[in-house]
Motif scaffolding. Sequence first.
Motif: not given
Length: 132
Positions: A18, A62-67, A69-70, A73
């Motif tokens: 990624k 970028d905690w909580g980011a989805t787009s 991807a974090s 995380h």
Amino acid sequence: MATTIITGRQLSLTIGAKDYAAQASDVSMSLDNRREEYETIGGRVYKSIDQKGTLTVNMLADWGATSPASLCHALWDATKASPDTTLAFSFAANGTTFAGFVYPSYPDAGGGAADALTTTVVMTISGSPTRT
């Protein structure tokens, strides 16, 4: 010969297939040869044993980011689940690509109320990275 100016915008980071270029503001790799010194009858000699290095990523937290991807995380989950399992990485700097494996590390969380949240993650490199 013209001078080539390289900026940090030419860096990208890929971990586990990624791309995390959107989060990384600074990626740097530091490698050192571990060298032993021996005193012989013929004089002092040196022998490189192996390499030790780190991959340092300064990034937006970028905690909580989805787009996209974090990255926070991904690093947290990899460190918690398998801290002794390496992650493949590659990063490009002005057309030169470095690739290898790093042990994951937990990113810090939190920051100032009015600040853009950032974090720095330092990961130990496993083995010897390649340069292409």
